[in-house]
Motif scaffolding. Structure first.
Motif, mmCIF file in Angstrom:
data_model
loop_
_atom_site.group_PDB
_atom_site.id
_atom_site.type_symbol
_atom_site.label_atom_id
_atom_site.label_comp_id
_atom_site.label_asym_id
_atom_site.label_seq_id
_atom_site.Cartn_x
_atom_site.Cartn_y
_atom_site.Cartn_z
ATOM 1 N N ASP A 162 0.864 -1.178 0.000
ATOM 2 C CA ASP A 162 0.000 0.000 0.000
ATOM 3 C C ASP A 162 0.900 1.226 0.000
ATOM 4 O O ASP A 162 1.435 1.633 1.027
ATOM 5 C CB ASP A 162 -0.934 -0.008 1.212
ATOM 6 C CG ASP A 162 -2.075 -0.999 1.034
ATOM 7 O OD1 ASP A 162 -2.880 -0.808 0.111
ATOM 8 O OD2 ASP A 162 -2.135 -1.976 1.807
ATOM 9 N N SER A 167 -2.276 0.581 -4.629
ATOM 10 C CA SER A 167 -2.164 -0.640 -3.828
ATOM 11 C C SER A 167 -1.982 -1.824 -4.765
ATOM 12 O O SER A 167 -2.684 -1.947 -5.777
ATOM 13 C CB SER A 167 -3.392 -0.835 -2.942
ATOM 14 O OG SER A 167 -4.576 -0.815 -3.710
ATOM 15 N N ARG A 190 -8.658 -6.939 -0.989
ATOM 16 C CA ARG A 190 -9.812 -6.041 -1.095
ATOM 17 C C ARG A 190 -9.423 -4.671 -1.644
ATOM 18 O O ARG A 190 -8.541 -3.996 -1.124
ATOM 19 C CB ARG A 190 -10.469 -5.885 0.273
ATOM 20 C CG ARG A 190 -11.705 -5.008 0.290
ATOM 21 C CD ARG A 190 -12.884 -5.697 -0.377
ATOM 22 N NE ARG A 190 -13.284 -6.896 0.356
ATOM 23 C CZ ARG A 190 -14.097 -7.836 -0.158
ATOM 24 N NH1 ARG A 190 -14.562 -7.707 -1.377
ATOM 25 N NH2 ARG A 190 -14.413 -8.892 0.580
ATOM 26 N N ASP A 191 -10.076 -4.290 -2.761
ATOM 27 C CA ASP A 191 -9.960 -2.959 -3.365
ATOM 28 C C ASP A 191 -8.556 -2.619 -3.847
ATOM 29 O O ASP A 191 -8.228 -1.436 -4.024
ATOM 30 C CB ASP A 191 -10.447 -1.874 -2.398
ATOM 31 C CG ASP A 191 -11.924 -2.018 -2.063
ATOM 32 O OD1 ASP A 191 -12.686 -2.478 -2.924
ATOM 33 O OD2 ASP A 191 -12.301 -1.670 -0.933
ATOM 34 N N ASP A 193 -5.546 -1.941 -6.397
ATOM 35 C CA ASP A 193 -5.483 -1.441 -7.771
ATOM 36 C C ASP A 193 -4.970 -2.514 -8.725
ATOM 37 O O ASP A 193 -5.448 -2.626 -9.857
ATOM 38 C CB ASP A 193 -4.572 -0.216 -7.842
ATOM 39 C CG ASP A 193 -5.144 0.965 -7.090
ATOM 40 O OD1 ASP A 193 -6.174 1.499 -7.527
ATOM 41 O OD2 ASP A 193 -4.576 1.333 -6.041
ATOM 42 N N GLY A 228 -13.005 -6.905 -5.544
ATOM 43 C CA GLY A 228 -13.144 -5.551 -6.055
ATOM 44 C C GLY A 228 -11.845 -4.978 -6.595
ATOM 45 O O GLY A 228 -11.605 -3.770 -6.536
ATOM 46 N N VAL A 229 -11.005 -5.848 -7.148
ATOM 47 C CA VAL A 229 -9.719 -5.430 -7.706
ATOM 48 C C VAL A 229 -9.948 -4.676 -9.015
ATOM 49 O O VAL A 229 -10.850 -5.009 -9.785
ATOM 50 C CB VAL A 229 -8.831 -6.675 -7.942
ATOM 51 C CG1 VAL A 229 -7.623 -6.353 -8.778
ATOM 52 C CG2 VAL A 229 -8.424 -7.283 -6.604
ATOM 53 N N ARG A 230 -9.119 -3.681 -9.290
ATOM 54 C CA ARG A 230 -9.302 -2.879 -10.493
ATOM 55 C C ARG A 230 -8.631 -3.495 -11.722
ATOM 56 O O ARG A 230 -9.160 -3.402 -12.829
ATOM 57 C CB ARG A 230 -8.773 -1.465 -10.258
ATOM 58 C CG ARG A 230 -9.626 -0.695 -9.270
ATOM 59 C CD ARG A 230 -8.962 0.586 -8.791
ATOM 60 N NE ARG A 230 -9.820 1.285 -7.816
ATOM 61 C CZ ARG A 230 -9.928 0.938 -6.546
ATOM 62 N NH1 ARG A 230 -9.254 -0.112 -6.086
ATOM 63 N NH2 ARG A 230 -10.713 1.603 -5.724
#
Length: 273
Positions: A162, A167, A190-191, A193, A228-230
């Protein structure tokens, strides 16, 4: 004042390095990643990709080398890491001492006689050794780093970085378990990038290699959606997998998760934060 960051994948192959015309686009080096931050350089694994990482590390920033595990394809490039031969270089090695108590000895044996002409203490750099703390996290060079044990024969870690503005999860050598067994990994990602994910096998190949500790692109797509990965980056390509076959895997994966790319040696992300 904004600072520059750069994350690079220097090696994308699993098992052993390869060369030849059919591997030119995605490359033939084994696993290595780096994150350059204003305060220092983080390197993850020391496959043959670390040779190019060393060429890029021409400055005097301190370097920390983290090991996911000590299988040969993840450490074989270490003796050719150029900063090790610079007297002004400050290098710290870090690994999981609880799960691999003899990791220092293993690294010293690899980077020393009879496998290399010099022993590690003769290379020239100032070297420190550090066990990863039991807390499962630390902050270094302004980057928050966490780790999670993943499913692979012999101990292996995934790392989460992070950094300001980005991230990143590095999850090479991981065979998802499915169902509730994947819940800790999903929370870990979680979340993020970027999720760098082990996709050594195809769905058709996987039944013959169940239990080998490697993943499939379809598992990566499922986990990326759940977390929820980008962006999902497929890596640890099978050594025999030609560029065109890797491209076909990436196309199939994009049907399940649009934000997918197949890693290649030297792919990088730069940002300011």
């Amino acid at each position: 004042m904004a600072a520059d960051y750069r994350f690079t994948i220097h090696g994308t192959r699993g098992s052993f390095p390869v060369c030849g015309a059919k591997f030119r686009r995605h490359g033939g080096h084994t696993t290595c990643f780096s994150l350059r931050a204003p305060g220092g350089r983080l390197v993850f694994d020391a496959g043959t990709g670390i040779i190019n990482a060393g060429r890029a590390a021409a400055d005097d920033l301190p370097i920390a080398v983290f090991f996911t595990h000590l299988h040969l394809d993840h450490v074989m490039g270490l003796p050719a890491f150029a900063p090790l031969y610079r007297p002004q270089a400050r290098i710290t090695f870090l690994a999981d001492g609880r799960r691999c108590p003899d990791w220092r000895g293993a690294v010293k044996r690899l980077a020393g006689r009879p496998y290399w002409p010099l022993n590690l203490d003769q290379f020239g750099a100032r070297i420190r050794w550090r066990d990863l703390p039991a807390s499962g996290r630390l902050t270094l060079y302004g980057i928050r780093i966490a780790w999670l044990a993943v499913r692979h024969p012999q101990p292996c870690l995934a790392y989460r970085l992070d950094a300001p503005g980005r991230s990143i999860v590095i999850a090479t050598d991981h065979e998802p378990g499915g169902g509730a067994a994947d819940a800790p990994f999903i929370r870990f990602c979680r979340d993020a990038d970027l999720l760098i994910f082990d996709a050594q096998f195809t769905p058709r190949e996987y039944p013959r290699h169940r239990g080998w500790g490697h993943g499939v692109w379809s598992q990566g797509a499922r986990l990326a959606r759940a977390a929820g990965v980008r962006e999902l980056i497929l890596t640890h390509h099978a050594p025999e997998r030609a560029d065109r076959r890797i491209d076909a895997i990436a196309r199939a994966a994009r049907a399940a998760f649009p934000g997918v790319r197949a890693a290649f040696d030297g792919i990088s992300w730069r940002w300011r934060a």
